[in-house]
Design an enzyme around this catalytic site. Structure first.
Site, PDB file in Angstrom:
ATOM      1  CG  HIS A 150     -19.937 -18.744  39.409  1.00  0.00           C
ATOM      2  ND1 HIS A 150     -21.278 -18.812  39.139  1.00  0.00           N
ATOM      3  CD2 HIS A 150     -19.542 -17.505  38.991  1.00  0.00           C
ATOM      4  CE1 HIS A 150     -21.691 -17.685  38.592  1.00  0.00           C
ATOM      5  NE2 HIS A 150     -20.649 -16.876  38.483  1.00  0.00           N
TER       6      HIS A 150
ATOM      7  CG  HIS B 134     -14.867 -10.626  36.131  1.00  0.00           C
ATOM      8  ND1 HIS B 134     -14.797 -11.393  37.277  1.00  0.00           N
ATOM      9  CD2 HIS B 134     -16.184 -10.557  35.811  1.00  0.00           C
ATOM     10  CE1 HIS B 134     -16.012 -11.772  37.628  1.00  0.00           C
ATOM     11  NE2 HIS B 134     -16.867 -11.275  36.759  1.00  0.00           N
TER      12      HIS B 134
END
Length: 421
Positions: free
Chosen positions: A252, A394
Site C-alpha cells: 500500500h 493488479h
C-alpha cells in the site's frame, strides 16, 4: 543506462503479456452476471459465488481489453457488468440500494455493504462507459449516487467503511484501504464525468493519508476508529488478514505513492492543486516501502507487512505488491523525466527492471498462466492468504501503467489513444 520502458521490444512484451492474462481469465464471467474467483489454472470457483470487488475489477480489466481491441474482451466485460446493473443483476440490492459483497449459488448474500467494494463499482462503471458497454452509463449514475450518499463523509473529507445491508447502522471501523481505492475511482470518475469535484475529494483523502504517513516515518496507518484516530494494534493477533492486516502494508505504500503521482498530474491538468506536496510524499512512501519490504529477510521479494519499526511481520510475497512496485517505479521514472532529473529516472528504471526480473523468475506462472497470487518466504507458491488466482486486476494494470501517461486515468487514456505502442 537503458530504460526498459523506452524499448519498443519491452513495450511489445508488455502487450503480449496483457493478452495472455486476458486469455487466462476468459472464463471468469458468470452465466447470470458477475465474475467468479479463479483457481490456479483459470477455472471458475463457482462455490464462492460472485463477488462485487472481483466483478468490478473484471469489468475494469476487460473493458480495457475491449478498448485495446482484444477479441472476446468485450463479451467478458459485459457478462461481468450484467451482475451489477439492471433489475435482475444478482449483486445489486434493489430494495436498499448498493451492492451485496457476495451472492452464493443458492441466491443467499453476504451481510453488509463496504466502501471498498463500491469503489470498484464506480471504477468498473467508468471503464465500461469508455468501452461503450450496455448499461454502463446507468451503472455510473447509480454507483456515484450511492457512493456519495452512503460512503462519502464530507465533514471528514474521507470515506466511511462498512454499513449493514439496509444502510441503517454504520460500523465504527474506518479504513484507509477503501479510501485508497476511492481515490483511484475518483480519478476515473473525474475524467468520465468531467466534474472536478471528484478530484477535490481525492485530494482531501490524499492529504489526510500523507499527514498520517509522514507522522509515522512514511509507514501508513491503515486502521482507524470513528474519530479517525489510528488503531496501530488492530489484528496483531491475526496479522495476515487479507483486507485488514496488522501493521504497515508494504504494497500500500507503493500503491499510494503511484496514486499520488496520478492525482498530482490530474490536478495540474485542470488547474487545481493539493495542500500536500504529492511528489515529495510519493518519494517518501516509495523509499520507505522499498527499504522496509524489499529483500527484508534475506530472500528476494517484498514482504507483505511490517511492524511500526519496519520489522517484517508477515513474510509471504503477494503478487500484487511486486505489480505495484513495477507500476510505481515506472510512474516515478516518468515524473523524474518530466522534472529533468535523469539520475532519479535511472534509479527508478533500474528498480523497475529488477522487479520485473524477479516477477518473471518467481511470480509469473509460465506453465498455467497469470501470476501466482501468493508465495511463501522461500518464493514457492502458497495459498494461505490468497488461494488460487482470484482476478487479473493488479497484474494486468502492470502491463499498461508503464506505457501510459500519469493522467488521464487508465481507461480514458487508452480510449484517447495515449498508450505507447
Amino acid at each position: 543506462m537503458t530504460r526498459w520502458t523506452d524499448l519498443p521490444t519491452h513495450r511489445a512484451w508488455l502487450q503480449q503479456h496483457a493478452e495472455s492474462l486476458l486469455a487466462f481469465g476468459r472464463r471468469t464471467a458468470a452465466p447470470g452476471g458477475g465474475a467468479y474467483w479463479l483457481d490456479a489454472v483459470g477455472r471458475p470457483e463457482t462455490a464462492r459465488g460472485v463477488q462485487t470487488w472481483i466483478t468490478g475489477r473484471t469489468v475494469h480489466v476487460y473493458s480495457l481489453g475491449a478498448l485495446l481491441g482484444i477479441p472476446g474482451a468485450r463479451d467478458v466485460a459485459q457478462g461481468a457488468l450484467d451482475g451489477l446493473v439492471g433489475p435482475d443483476a444478482p449483486l445489486r440490492d434493489v430494495e436498499h440500494g448498493g451492492w451485496y459483497g457476495t451472492v452464493l449459488p443458492d441466491g443467499t448474500h453476504s451481510e453488509g455493504k463496504e466502501a471498498y467494494q463500491h469503489a470498484f463499482v464506480v471504477l468498473a462503471a467508468t471503464s465500461a462507459v469508455r468501452a461503450g458497454l450496455d448499461g454502463a452509463r446507468e451503472l455510473l449514475d447509480e454507483a456515484t449516487e450511492v457512493y456519495l450518499e452512503r460512503f462519502w463523509d464530507d465533514d471528514a473529507g474521507l470515506a466511511v467503511d462498512t454499513w449493514d445491508t439496509a444502510f441503517t447502522t454504520l460500523d465504527p471501523y474506518r479504513g484507509v484501504n477503501a479510501n485508497m481505492h476511492s481515490v483511484e475511482a475518483m480519478l476515473a470518475a473525474a475524467d468520465v464525468t468531467g466534474d472536478p469535484a471528484w478530484l477535490r475529494r481525492a485530494a482531501r483523502i490524499a492529504e489526510f493519508v500523507v499527514g498520517q504517513a509522514k507522522g509515522h516515518e512514511w509507514r501508513i496507518p491503515e486502521h482507524f476508529g470513528p474519530d479517525w484516530v489510528p488503531d496501530l494494534e488492530l489484528n496483531r493477533d491475526r496479522p495476515d488478514d487479507p483486507f485488514k492486516p496488522f501493521g504497515a502494508t508494504v504494497g500500500h505504500g507503493l500503491e499510494w505513492a503511484r496514486l499520488l503521482l496520478h492525482l498530482e498530474a490530474a490536478l495540474d491538468g485542470v488547474g487545481l492543486s493539493s495542500h500536500a506536496d504529492l511528489h515529495l510524499a510519493a518519494v517518501g512512501l516509495f523509499d520507505r516501502a522499498v527499504a522496509d519490504g524489499w529483500d527484508a529477510d534475506g530472500a528476494p521479494g517484498f514482504v507483505y507487512t511490517t511492524d511500526w519499526e519496519g520489522k517484517p511481520v508477515v513474510r509471504q510475497r503477494m503478487h500484487w505488491v511486486v505489480a505495484e512496485g513495477v507500476n510505481t517505479a515506472a510512474a516515478l521514472q516518468a515524473r523524474a523525466v518530466r522534472a529533468g532529473d535523469e539520475a532519479a529516472a535511472d534509479r527508478y528504471a533500474g528498480l523497475y527492471a529488477r522487479w520485473w526480473d524477479y516477477a518473471d523468475r518467481h511470480v509469473l506462472d509460465h506453465e498455467h498462466g497469470s501470476w501466482f497470487h501468493e508465495l511463501d518466504p522461500a518464493n514457492q507458491p502458497a495459498g494461505t492468504v490468497w488461494p488460487g488466482k482470484a482476478d487479473l486486476y493488479h497484474a494486468f494494470q502492470s502491463t499498461l501503467v508503464p506505457r501510459l501517461p500519469l493522467a488521464p486515468s487508465m481507461a480514458t487514456a487508452v480510449a484517447e489513444g495515449l498508450l505507447r505502442p
